[in-house]
Design a protein around this motif. Sequence first.
Motif, PDB file in Angstrom:
ATOM      1  N   ASP A 120     -40.110  26.987   8.127  1.00 55.90           N
ATOM      2  CA  ASP A 120     -39.320  26.406   6.909  1.00 55.90           C
ATOM      3  C   ASP A 120     -38.997  27.839   5.955  1.00 55.90           C
ATOM      4  O   ASP A 120     -38.055  27.893   5.596  1.00 55.90           O
ATOM      5  CB  ASP A 120     -39.909  25.384   6.257  1.00 55.90           C
ATOM      6  N   GLU A 123     -36.369  29.891   7.486  1.00 56.80           N
ATOM      7  CA  GLU A 123     -35.067  29.215   7.366  1.00 56.80           C
ATOM      8  C   GLU A 123     -34.584  29.411   5.812  1.00 56.80           C
ATOM      9  O   GLU A 123     -33.506  29.557   5.630  1.00 56.80           O
ATOM     10  CB  GLU A 123     -35.155  27.915   7.617  1.00 56.80           C
ATOM     11  N   ARG A 154     -39.446  22.790  -1.646  1.00 55.55           N
ATOM     12  CA  ARG A 154     -39.895  22.550  -0.324  1.00 55.55           C
ATOM     13  C   ARG A 154     -41.345  22.122  -0.460  1.00 55.55           C
ATOM     14  O   ARG A 154     -41.904  21.195   0.537  1.00 55.55           O
ATOM     15  CB  ARG A 154     -39.668  23.700   0.598  1.00 55.55           C
ATOM     16  N   GLN A 184     -33.549  20.147   5.093  1.00 56.73           N
ATOM     17  CA  GLN A 184     -32.202  20.097   5.411  1.00 56.73           C
ATOM     18  C   GLN A 184     -31.526  19.668   3.985  1.00 56.73           C
ATOM     19  O   GLN A 184     -30.187  19.869   3.856  1.00 56.73           O
ATOM     20  CB  GLN A 184     -32.060  18.925   6.373  1.00 56.73           C
ATOM     21  N   HIS A 185     -32.255  18.918   3.204  1.00 66.05           N
ATOM     22  CA  HIS A 185     -31.588  18.694   1.748  1.00 66.05           C
ATOM     23  C   HIS A 185     -31.435  20.082   1.100  1.00 66.05           C
ATOM     24  O   HIS A 185     -30.436  20.337   0.293  1.00 66.05           O
ATOM     25  CB  HIS A 185     -32.314  17.937   1.004  1.00 66.05           C
ATOM     26  N   THR A 209     -30.974  23.010   2.421  1.00 67.51           N
ATOM     27  CA  THR A 209     -30.225  24.086   3.085  1.00 67.51           C
ATOM     28  C   THR A 209     -28.548  23.325   3.267  1.00 67.51           C
ATOM     29  O   THR A 209     -27.606  23.927   3.267  1.00 67.51           O
ATOM     30  CB  THR A 209     -30.479  24.490   4.503  1.00 67.51           C
ATOM     31  N   VAL A 217     -27.740  21.266   5.592  1.00 70.00           N
ATOM     32  CA  VAL A 217     -27.185  21.082   7.027  1.00 70.00           C
ATOM     33  C   VAL A 217     -28.583  20.803   7.790  1.00 70.00           C
ATOM     34  O   VAL A 217     -29.552  20.895   7.573  1.00 70.00           O
ATOM     35  CB  VAL A 217     -26.761  22.386   7.690  1.00 70.00           C
ATOM     36  N   ALA A 218     -28.393  20.100   8.927  1.00 73.96           N
ATOM     37  CA  ALA A 218     -29.027  19.659  10.054  1.00 73.96           C
ATOM     38  C   ALA A 218     -28.486  20.072  11.480  1.00 73.96           C
ATOM     39  O   ALA A 218     -27.300  19.884  11.636  1.00 73.96           O
ATOM     40  CB  ALA A 218     -29.646  18.257   9.770  1.00 73.96           C
ATOM     41  N   GLU A 230     -23.789  21.494  13.594  1.00 75.29           N
ATOM     42  CA  GLU A 230     -24.407  21.397  12.262  1.00 75.29           C
ATOM     43  C   GLU A 230     -23.746  20.520  11.421  1.00 75.29           C
ATOM     44  O   GLU A 230     -22.707  20.524  11.234  1.00 75.29           O
ATOM     45  CB  GLU A 230     -24.180  22.960  11.641  1.00 75.29           C
ATOM     46  N   VAL A 240     -31.794  12.169   7.932  1.00 73.45           N
ATOM     47  CA  VAL A 240     -31.735  13.359   8.395  1.00 73.45           C
ATOM     48  C   VAL A 240     -32.029  13.173   9.935  1.00 73.45           C
ATOM     49  O   VAL A 240     -32.966  12.710  10.551  1.00 73.45           O
ATOM     50  CB  VAL A 240     -32.671  14.337   7.788  1.00 73.45           C
ATOM     51  N   ARG A 265     -33.159  13.888  13.830  1.00 71.63           N
ATOM     52  CA  ARG A 265     -34.345  14.351  14.428  1.00 71.63           C
ATOM     53  C   ARG A 265     -34.135  14.991  15.493  1.00 71.63           C
ATOM     54  O   ARG A 265     -33.218  14.633  16.318  1.00 71.63           O
ATOM     55  CB  ARG A 265     -35.455  13.398  14.328  1.00 71.63           C
ATOM     56  N   SER A 311     -25.571   9.876   9.547  1.00 71.29           N
ATOM     57  CA  SER A 311     -24.680  10.793   9.387  1.00 71.29           C
ATOM     58  C   SER A 311     -23.569  11.264  10.514  1.00 71.29           C
ATOM     59  O   SER A 311     -22.942  12.211  10.215  1.00 71.29           O
ATOM     60  CB  SER A 311     -25.677  12.235   9.430  1.00 71.29           C
TER      61      SER A 311
END
Length: 283
Positions: free
Chosen positions: A20, A23, A57, A64-65, A67, A69-70, A76, A85, A87, A116
């Motif tokens: 994390d 990222e 964080r 993902q919230h 950045t 994106v997931a 993406e 989100v 998984r 999503s």
Amino acid sequence: MIAGAVRRLTEAGVASPRFDAEELAAFVLGVPRSRLLLADGFDDDHEARFDELVGERARRVPLQHLTGVAGFRHLELAVGPGVFVPRPETELLAGWAISAAAGLAAPIVVDLCSGSGAIALAIANECPSATVYGVEREPLALAWAQRNAAARAAAGDRPVTLVQGDATAPDVLAALNGTVDVVVTNPPYVPDGSTVSPEVADHDPAAALWGGPDGLDVVRRLLDRTSALLRPGGVLGIEHADVQGGTLPALVRRHADFDDVADHRDLAGRPRYTTARRRKLAG
């Protein structure tokens, strides 16, 4: 900076502190994580932004919230408040649906409880011969799915038809009854009262999580809708919790319209999803 963030996230109980932190650093610097070591160092603005994101964080806001994106299979996807989100374990269910559809000339695929749009869009991306529909009830989640679908269509993927509605309602996609080749769903299945992480409890929408005392209330209603949608010989895939590796397949087996029921494990060896076939007509 990253080492300090890792310590901070570890103390906060984040499950993957180094990943994390890296990222978030890559996000702030605008580079892929794989190129992080080749990037220039933080300037003052980068440092302030990184510190802010690490603090969020540490308060267990989902990565993902932060950045926006997931990653899901080769895609993406845009995600944020109001949508579940996706998984990594759900990628296995999507892969099963893609394989099932890929063997057919012009398959019709329906993703119920689409969220999503992750599963539906992955199928459209990897099986371009498929006609794909997604059904989502919640307006916020549907808005995220529509955003993702527009982005994938702009990238050249086959468009996905998204419908707002209760996936268990008899009138949803009723015009497709008896014609669908593959139905796939990642429904709400967490048993009420289960202990979940702060990221899930505080940020994933409740409507996407809780499935009643045994987690199967929504699945029970979905089976009748799925039975009506599928053609004879069509197939169904349902994700479930690892504690439902016996109960969910048993529930499907008790339904008169399904056979060839099987359960499948994820990469960690935990029960993860159940598949079945719509019975063919006698004779």
